[in-house]
Write a protein that holds these residues in place. Sequence first.
Motif, mmCIF file in Angstrom:
data_model
loop_
_atom_site.group_PDB
_atom_site.id
_atom_site.type_symbol
_atom_site.label_atom_id
_atom_site.label_comp_id
_atom_site.label_asym_id
_atom_site.label_seq_id
_atom_site.Cartn_x
_atom_site.Cartn_y
_atom_site.Cartn_z
ATOM 1 N N LYS A 182 0.845 -1.197 0.000
ATOM 2 C CA LYS A 182 0.000 0.000 0.000
ATOM 3 C C LYS A 182 0.875 1.240 0.000
ATOM 4 N N ILE A 183 0.325 2.334 -0.565
ATOM 5 C CA ILE A 183 1.023 3.618 -0.601
ATOM 6 C C ILE A 183 -0.005 4.724 -0.419
ATOM 7 N N VAL A 184 0.456 5.890 0.030
ATOM 8 C CA VAL A 184 -0.393 7.073 0.143
ATOM 9 C C VAL A 184 0.078 8.059 -0.909
ATOM 10 N N THR A 185 -0.868 8.540 -1.731
ATOM 11 C CA THR A 185 -0.537 9.459 -2.813
ATOM 12 C C THR A 185 -1.782 10.274 -3.150
ATOM 13 N N THR A 186 -1.687 11.123 -4.176
ATOM 14 C CA THR A 186 -2.860 11.895 -4.584
ATOM 15 C C THR A 186 -3.777 11.028 -5.438
ATOM 16 N N GLU A 187 -5.004 11.478 -5.579
ATOM 17 C CA GLU A 187 -6.014 10.680 -6.283
ATOM 18 C C GLU A 187 -5.662 10.490 -7.758
ATOM 19 N N GLN A 188 -5.201 11.534 -8.423
ATOM 20 C CA GLN A 188 -4.894 11.428 -9.855
ATOM 21 C C GLN A 188 -3.705 10.505 -10.101
ATOM 22 N N LYS A 189 -2.674 10.612 -9.248
ATOM 23 C CA LYS A 189 -1.528 9.703 -9.383
ATOM 24 C C LYS A 189 -1.954 8.267 -9.124
ATOM 25 N N ALA A 190 -2.804 8.060 -8.138
ATOM 26 C CA ALA A 190 -3.248 6.707 -7.787
ATOM 27 C C ALA A 190 -3.985 6.055 -8.947
ATOM 28 N N LYS A 191 -4.794 6.825 -9.658
ATOM 29 C CA LYS A 191 -5.537 6.271 -10.779
ATOM 30 C C LYS A 191 -4.609 5.848 -11.916
ATOM 31 N N GLU A 192 -3.523 6.589 -12.130
ATOM 32 C CA GLU A 192 -2.542 6.206 -13.153
ATOM 33 C C GLU A 192 -1.718 4.998 -12.697
ATOM 34 N N ILE A 193 -1.342 4.987 -11.440
ATOM 35 C CA ILE A 193 -0.543 3.882 -10.892
ATOM 36 C C ILE A 193 -1.354 2.595 -10.918
ATOM 37 N N ARG A 194 -2.645 2.704 -10.627
ATOM 38 C CA ARG A 194 -3.527 1.536 -10.620
ATOM 39 C C ARG A 194 -3.535 0.850 -11.989
ATOM 40 N N ARG A 195 -3.561 1.633 -13.070
ATOM 41 C CA ARG A 195 -3.581 1.053 -14.424
ATOM 42 C C ARG A 195 -2.364 0.167 -14.662
ATOM 43 N N VAL A 196 -1.200 0.680 -14.306
ATOM 44 C CA VAL A 196 0.040 -0.063 -14.550
ATOM 45 C C VAL A 196 0.136 -1.274 -13.619
ATOM 46 N N ALA A 197 -0.175 -1.083 -12.344
ATOM 47 C CA ALA A 197 -0.057 -2.159 -11.353
ATOM 48 C C ALA A 197 -1.009 -3.310 -11.675
ATOM 49 N N GLU A 198 -2.234 -2.995 -12.046
ATOM 50 C CA GLU A 198 -3.190 -4.059 -12.357
ATOM 51 C C GLU A 198 -2.775 -4.834 -13.602
ATOM 52 N N GLY A 199 -2.149 -4.154 -14.552
ATOM 53 C CA GLY A 199 -1.639 -4.860 -15.727
ATOM 54 C C GLY A 199 -0.544 -5.853 -15.359
ATOM 55 N N LEU A 200 0.366 -5.442 -14.465
ATOM 56 C CA LEU A 200 1.440 -6.331 -14.021
ATOM 57 C C LEU A 200 0.893 -7.529 -13.255
ATOM 58 N N ILE A 201 -0.080 -7.285 -12.378
ATOM 59 C CA ILE A 201 -0.647 -8.376 -11.588
ATOM 60 C C ILE A 201 -1.415 -9.337 -12.487
ATOM 61 N N ALA A 202 -2.141 -8.802 -13.472
ATOM 62 C CA ALA A 202 -2.871 -9.662 -14.408
ATOM 63 C C ALA A 202 -1.907 -10.533 -15.204
ATOM 64 N N MET A 203 -0.760 -9.970 -15.586
ATOM 65 C CA MET A 203 0.255 -10.729 -16.306
ATOM 66 C C MET A 203 0.820 -11.841 -15.417
ATOM 67 N N GLY A 220 -1.145 21.193 2.726
ATOM 68 C CA GLY A 220 -0.442 22.232 1.985
ATOM 69 C C GLY A 220 -1.196 22.780 0.796
ATOM 70 N N ASP A 221 -1.706 21.898 -0.075
ATOM 71 C CA ASP A 221 -2.326 22.358 -1.317
ATOM 72 C C ASP A 221 -3.761 21.862 -1.498
ATOM 73 N N ALA A 222 -4.316 21.229 -0.500
ATOM 74 C CA ALA A 222 -5.700 20.744 -0.521
ATOM 75 C C ALA A 222 -5.942 19.727 -1.630
ATOM 76 N N ALA A 223 -4.915 18.969 -1.984
ATOM 77 C CA ALA A 223 -5.095 17.884 -2.953
ATOM 78 C C ALA A 223 -5.682 16.683 -2.218
ATOM 79 N N MET A 224 -6.567 15.966 -2.900
ATOM 80 C CA MET A 224 -7.203 14.785 -2.288
ATOM 81 C C MET A 224 -6.165 13.680 -2.162
ATOM 82 N N GLU A 225 -5.894 13.247 -0.923
ATOM 83 C CA GLU A 225 -4.971 12.149 -0.692
ATOM 84 C C GLU A 225 -5.754 10.853 -0.569
ATOM 85 N N VAL A 226 -5.172 9.785 -1.113
ATOM 86 C CA VAL A 226 -5.823 8.485 -1.071
ATOM 87 C C VAL A 226 -4.815 7.408 -0.649
ATOM 88 N N LEU A 227 -5.364 6.306 -0.173
ATOM 89 C CA LEU A 227 -4.566 5.129 0.146
ATOM 90 C C LEU A 227 -4.799 4.142 -0.981
#
Length: 178
Positions: free
Chosen positions: A30-51, A167-174
């Motif tokens: 698990k990691i803590v990051t912003t929502e937009q980064k998490a959505k991009e990271i999810r695409r790549v990570a799920e592809g690796l796990i599916a492989m 600091g910048d009011a960006a939505m943080e997600v786990l």
Amino acid sequence: MAGYRKLSRTSDQRKALIRSQVTALIHHGKIVTTEQKAKEIRRVAEGLIAMAVREKDNYETVTVTAKVPRKDKDGKRVKEVVNGKKVTVYDEVQKEIKKDAPSKLHARRQMLKVLYPVKEVPAEAAGRKKNTKEIDLTEKLFNEIAPKYAGRNGGYTRIVKIGLRKGDAAMEVLLELV
């Protein structure tokens, strides 16, 4: 409309960010990051796990004969004198090894294109180079993560909203593996 988020970075910075975040997600779970980064990271990570799920059982076990040097009680090699020279004594040992099928080898190399190498340092001997050990994340994907998700058709990660960053009011997600 683009097929990906630019994340206000140049392409090389964006690829490095995604690679490092995916590596951290696979390593820690698990990691803590912003929502937009998490959505991009999810695409790549799920592809690796599916492989990894697709190729996890794609190997054959082969028995090989190997020469191993004989050792004494102190762990030193046993030597005999033959024709006036000291020669190491070898024993033949049967070993079973896993031989990857070509498609699994290709999948492993595709994963290595994305994942960074990870070194783990034990807490009691921190600061010593010889105590670090290299962690093989492709083996972790094939042996630990893929069997866990074998019966699942996608949806290997979960995004949980934590709240706004101070600091910048960006939505943080786990972002975590389910």
